[in-house]
Structures are given as structure tokens and as C-alpha cells.
Design an enzyme around this catalytic site. Sequence first.
Site, PDB file in Angstrom:
ATOM      1  N   GLY A  86       0.553  -4.902   0.889  1.00 25.25           N
ATOM      2  CA  GLY A  86      -0.657  -4.913   0.056  1.00 25.25           C
ATOM      3  C   GLY A  86      -0.432  -5.586  -1.293  1.00 25.25           C
ATOM      4  O   GLY A  86      -1.367  -6.115  -1.896  1.00 25.25           O
ATOM      5  N   ALA A  98       0.866  -1.171   0.000  1.00 27.01           N
ATOM      6  CA  ALA A  98       0.000   0.000   0.000  1.00 27.01           C
ATOM      7  C   ALA A  98       0.910   1.231   0.000  1.00 27.01           C
ATOM      8  O   ALA A  98       2.076   1.146   0.401  1.00 27.01           O
ATOM      9  CB  ALA A  98      -0.883  -0.016   1.234  1.00 27.01           C
ATOM     10  N   GLU A 143      -0.885  -9.115  -0.657  1.00 27.10           N
ATOM     11  CA  GLU A 143      -2.317  -9.321  -0.382  1.00 27.10           C
ATOM     12  C   GLU A 143      -3.149  -9.272  -1.663  1.00 27.10           C
ATOM     13  O   GLU A 143      -4.089 -10.052  -1.839  1.00 27.10           O
ATOM     14  CB  GLU A 143      -2.791  -8.266   0.626  1.00 27.10           C
ATOM     15  CG  GLU A 143      -2.120  -8.456   1.977  1.00 27.10           C
ATOM     16  CD  GLU A 143      -2.385  -7.323   2.944  1.00 27.10           C
ATOM     17  OE1 GLU A 143      -1.946  -6.184   2.669  1.00 27.10           O
ATOM     18  OE2 GLU A 143      -3.041  -7.555   3.967  1.00 27.10           O
ATOM     19  N   GLU A 157       4.461  -5.134   7.147  1.00 26.02           N
ATOM     20  CA  GLU A 157       3.761  -4.032   7.809  1.00 26.02           C
ATOM     21  C   GLU A 157       4.250  -3.763   9.225  1.00 26.02           C
ATOM     22  O   GLU A 157       4.263  -2.628   9.693  1.00 26.02           O
ATOM     23  CB  GLU A 157       2.247  -4.313   7.857  1.00 26.02           C
ATOM     24  CG  GLU A 157       1.527  -4.202   6.522  1.00 26.02           C
ATOM     25  CD  GLU A 157       1.542  -5.479   5.698  1.00 26.02           C
ATOM     26  OE1 GLU A 157       2.306  -6.408   6.028  1.00 26.02           O
ATOM     27  OE2 GLU A 157       0.780  -5.545   4.711  1.00 26.02           O
TER      28      GLU A 157
HETATM   29  N1  CO8 Z   1       4.619   3.149  -0.721  1.00 23.47           N
HETATM   30  C1  CO8 Z   1       5.036   4.288  -1.288  1.00 23.47           C
HETATM   31  N2  CO8 Z   1       6.174   4.399  -1.990  1.00 23.47           N
HETATM   32  C2  CO8 Z   1       6.930   3.294  -2.133  1.00 23.47           C
HETATM   33  C3  CO8 Z   1       6.560   2.066  -1.574  1.00 23.47           C
HETATM   34  C4  CO8 Z   1       5.338   2.011  -0.845  1.00 23.47           C
HETATM   35  N3  CO8 Z   1       4.880   0.871  -0.299  1.00 23.47           N
HETATM   36  N4  CO8 Z   1       7.509   1.147  -1.852  1.00 23.47           N
HETATM   37  C5  CO8 Z   1       8.443   1.790  -2.586  1.00 23.47           C
HETATM   38  N5  CO8 Z   1       8.090   3.080  -2.746  1.00 23.47           N
HETATM   39  C6  CO8 Z   1       8.831   4.130  -3.477  1.00 23.47           C
HETATM   40  C7  CO8 Z   1      10.036   4.590  -2.675  1.00 23.47           C
HETATM   41  O1  CO8 Z   1       9.653   5.551  -1.708  1.00 23.47           O
HETATM   42  C8  CO8 Z   1      10.890   5.162  -3.764  1.00 23.47           C
HETATM   43  O2  CO8 Z   1      10.389   6.432  -4.105  1.00 23.47           O
HETATM   44  P1  CO8 Z   1      11.413   7.716  -4.219  1.00 23.47           P
HETATM   45  O3  CO8 Z   1      12.290   7.369  -5.407  1.00 23.47           O
HETATM   46  O4  CO8 Z   1      10.478   8.864  -4.465  1.00 23.47           O
HETATM   47  O5  CO8 Z   1      12.164   7.766  -2.949  1.00 23.47           O
HETATM   48  C9  CO8 Z   1      10.620   4.237  -4.951  1.00 23.47           C
HETATM   49  O6  CO8 Z   1       9.388   3.580  -4.661  1.00 23.47           O
HETATM   50  C10 CO8 Z   1      11.668   3.167  -5.126  1.00 23.47           C
HETATM   51  O7  CO8 Z   1      11.823   2.478  -3.894  1.00 23.47           O
HETATM   52  P2  CO8 Z   1      13.246   2.262  -3.182  1.00 23.47           P
HETATM   53  O8  CO8 Z   1      14.176   3.379  -3.501  1.00 23.47           O
HETATM   54  O9  CO8 Z   1      12.983   1.991  -1.735  1.00 23.47           O
HETATM   55  O10 CO8 Z   1      13.742   0.937  -3.934  1.00 23.47           O
HETATM   56  P3  CO8 Z   1      14.702  -0.202  -3.372  1.00 23.47           P
HETATM   57  O11 CO8 Z   1      15.000  -1.089  -4.530  1.00 23.47           O
HETATM   58  O12 CO8 Z   1      15.833   0.381  -2.609  1.00 23.47           O
HETATM   59  O13 CO8 Z   1      13.793  -1.018  -2.296  1.00 23.47           O
HETATM   60  C11 CO8 Z   1      11.791  -2.134  -1.483  1.00 23.47           C
HETATM   61  C12 CO8 Z   1      12.656  -1.738  -2.712  1.00 23.47           C
HETATM   62  C13 CO8 Z   1      12.572  -3.121  -0.609  1.00 23.47           C
HETATM   63  C14 CO8 Z   1      10.523  -2.793  -2.011  1.00 23.47           C
HETATM   64  C15 CO8 Z   1      11.471  -0.878  -0.663  1.00 23.47           C
HETATM   65  O14 CO8 Z   1      10.957   0.128  -1.529  1.00 23.47           O
HETATM   66  C16 CO8 Z   1      10.458  -1.103   0.428  1.00 23.47           C
HETATM   67  O15 CO8 Z   1      10.791  -1.654   1.483  1.00 23.47           O
HETATM   68  N6  CO8 Z   1       9.186  -0.641   0.208  1.00 23.47           N
HETATM   69  C17 CO8 Z   1       8.137  -0.723   1.206  1.00 23.47           C
HETATM   70  C18 CO8 Z   1       7.634  -2.108   1.362  1.00 23.47           C
HETATM   71  C19 CO8 Z   1       6.574  -2.131   2.423  1.00 23.47           C
HETATM   72  O16 CO8 Z   1       6.796  -1.889   3.582  1.00 23.47           O
HETATM   73  N7  CO8 Z   1       5.348  -2.448   2.019  1.00 23.47           N
HETATM   74  C20 CO8 Z   1       4.226  -2.553   2.932  1.00 23.47           C
HETATM   75  C21 CO8 Z   1       3.430  -1.294   2.903  1.00 23.47           C
HETATM   76  S1  CO8 Z   1       2.108  -1.323   4.105  1.00 23.47           S
HETATM   77  C22 CO8 Z   1       0.902  -2.244   3.382  1.00 23.47           C
HETATM   78  O17 CO8 Z   1       1.014  -2.663   2.283  1.00 23.47           O
HETATM   79  C23 CO8 Z   1      -0.388  -2.593   4.103  1.00 23.47           C
HETATM   80  C24 CO8 Z   1      -0.642  -1.626   5.163  1.00 23.47           C
HETATM   81  C25 CO8 Z   1      -1.868  -2.028   5.908  1.00 23.47           C
HETATM   82  C26 CO8 Z   1      -2.272  -0.872   6.782  1.00 23.47           C
HETATM   83  C27 CO8 Z   1      -3.698  -0.963   7.166  1.00 23.47           C
HETATM   84  C28 CO8 Z   1      -4.223   0.464   7.532  1.00 23.47           C
HETATM   85  C29 CO8 Z   1      -5.733   0.483   7.623  1.00 23.47           C
END
Ligand code: CO8
Length: 258
Positions: free
Chosen positions: A109, A66, A112, A132
Site C-alpha cells: 500500500g 497496509a 500504491e 502482497e
Molecule cells: N503492517 C503492520 N505492521 C508493520 C508493517 C505492516 N505493513 N510493516 C512493518 N510493520 C511493523 C512490524 O510489525 C514491526 O512492529 P513490531 O516492532 O511491533 O514487531 C515494526 O513495523 C518494524 O518492522 P520490522 O521489525 O519488520 O522492521 P525490519 O527493518 O526488520 O523490516 C520491512 C522492514 C522489510 C519493511 C518489514 O517490516 C516488512 O516486510 N513489512 C511488511 C511489508 C509488506 O508486506 N507490505 C505489504 C502489506 S499488504 C498491502 O499493503 C496491501 C494489501 C492489499 C490487500 C487487499 C485486501 C482487500
Amino acid sequence: MTDFNTIILERKGRVGVITLNRPKALNALNSELMNEVVAAVADLEADNGIGAILITGSERAFAAGADIKEMQSKTYMDAYVEDFFTPWDRVAAARKPLIAAVSGYALGGGCELAMLCDFIIASDTAKFGQPEIKLGVIPGIGGSQRLTRAVGKAKAMELCLTGRNMDAEEAERAGLVARIVPAADLLDDALKTASTIAEMSLPIAMMAKEAVNRSFETTLAEGVRFERRVFHSTFATEDQKEGMTAFVEKRSAEFKHR
Ligand code: CO8
């Protein structure tokens, strides 16, 4: 709705292909993307020319979760009043077969979304996880439930509590993915699989999907009874007559209700 900003919708023969397309954010699932996927699935569900739906991302990421930037400042009241993430239930409720073709990251997400499809074909580069907990939240699009049903309590608990990823091989061994293919072949292979399904009788494919899904909702005895009744009802279709007649006549079936 035909103009999309965050996805690409294509019709390839009888297969509707939805490609998540926010490359700069690794296909993070923001509200716009969620609404567009929901609209695209509704569009394909209503299209008589479509027999199966494929959801995919890029080679680097199916979806990295997400959208954290969109969620970062939300309050409890925002999440509750918006009923945050509930629209994804409409994708899970699709009646036509839904296949996820996953390459690269399928995290949070993203994992999921893949799991709410009927099955997952993974490339050898796929990485699955529910990270998460590292963000101070828990899965919110069914991950704690569907992952547990797919891989069992021990592995689901470990993944949700540590936030670690698993690679494609571990995911296949654990039963999360149906099959692994080389990354370069993923789309062709998934499209071929979806096309095979789309050539079957659509109502019968929907019945098979409904019957398998029922196993998650009910006891074995009730599930078997449900299956038996649906199985009986297939004999009311022209496609059962065609399928069995074609077998006896040693030819390919030409199903009428595709
Ligand atoms: N959301 C927003 N932006 C993201 C996300 C994300 N989930 N993942 C990556 N991006 C963006 C980064 O911010 C980056 O943007 P920018 O260039 O502007 O800084 C761009 O994508 C590229 O990402 P990275 O530079 O981080 O790329 P890497 O190759 O270094 O790393 C990863 C890749 C390992 C996938 C890393 O991006 C990462 O860890 N991403 C997040 C993964 C994560 O934690 N996902 C779970 C999100 S929470 C969720 O899905 C459910 C939440 C449920 C909540 C319920 C509430 C009601």
C-alpha cells in the site's frame, strides 16, 4: 479536522505537507491513517492558499504497506461491506498537484499510495515493491494497475508475482519515479519542486494534470482532442494573458489565480 494522530499536516508557503507518522509501524497504513490522509487532502484542496500537496514519510519508511495486523483477521464480508481501501480513491481524485517524496520502504500500500500521487521524487535509499503475494493477497489500492502503467507488464508482473523489491535506481530506469535525490536532500528538494508548481496558475496546473491523467483513460486520438479543447480554454483565462504578456515584457509572471 485539525488534530491528527497518525499524520502531521503543515502548510509551508503555498505547499501543504502531509507527513505519515506511525514510526513504530514503519508508517503502515491503518484505517485511522487512511481517514486522516483523506481528511487532510480534502482540507488542503479547499484551502485557497494552497497550490500543491506533498506526501512524505520518514527517512526509514515512506510506508511499509497496509497495516497487516489490522487486516489479519478480516473476513471477506468485512472487506466487502467496508469496501476496504476505497477511501484512498479520494486522494487519487485530488485536483491539485500531489507529489510523493519517498525515502526508505514504499511497499504494498505504501508503493500504491506513492503511485496514486502525480509523481514520485525518491531518495537514493527508496525501495519499492508489491509484496502482497507473500501474504496470500494481491495489491488492493491500485498497484496491479498503476504499476503496470508506470513500468510495463514484464516488470510489474515480475514484482507482483515474486514480491521482490526494487531500489531507487531500478525504479527510475523503469519510469516509476521522476527523479532520485540524496536522502538528506529529499524534503528540501521535494518542497522546492512543490513550491515551483504552487507558484503557477492553479487552474492551469489542474488542467495540465487532468490532461496528462486523461492519457491513461482514453485512446490517443481522443486524448489529443481533449488536450486541444482544454488548451483552447486556457485562452479564456487572465493567467494566459499575464503569462504571455510577462514573457514579452521580459518579467516574471504574477498569476492571479494561484
Ligand atoms: N503492517 C503492520 N505492521 C508493520 C508493517 C505492516 N505493513 N510493516 C512493518 N510493520 C511493523 C512490524 O510489525 C514491526 O512492529 P513490531 O516492532 O511491533 O514487531 C515494526 O513495523 C518494524 O518492522 P520490522 O521489525 O519488520 O522492521 P525490519 O527493518 O526488520 O523490516 C520491512 C522492514 C522489510 C519493511 C518489514 O517490516 C516488512 O516486510 N513489512 C511488511 C511489508 C509488506 O508486506 N507490505 C505489504 C502489506 S499488504 C498491502 O499493503 C496491501 C494489501 C492489499 C490487500 C487487499 C485486501 C482487500
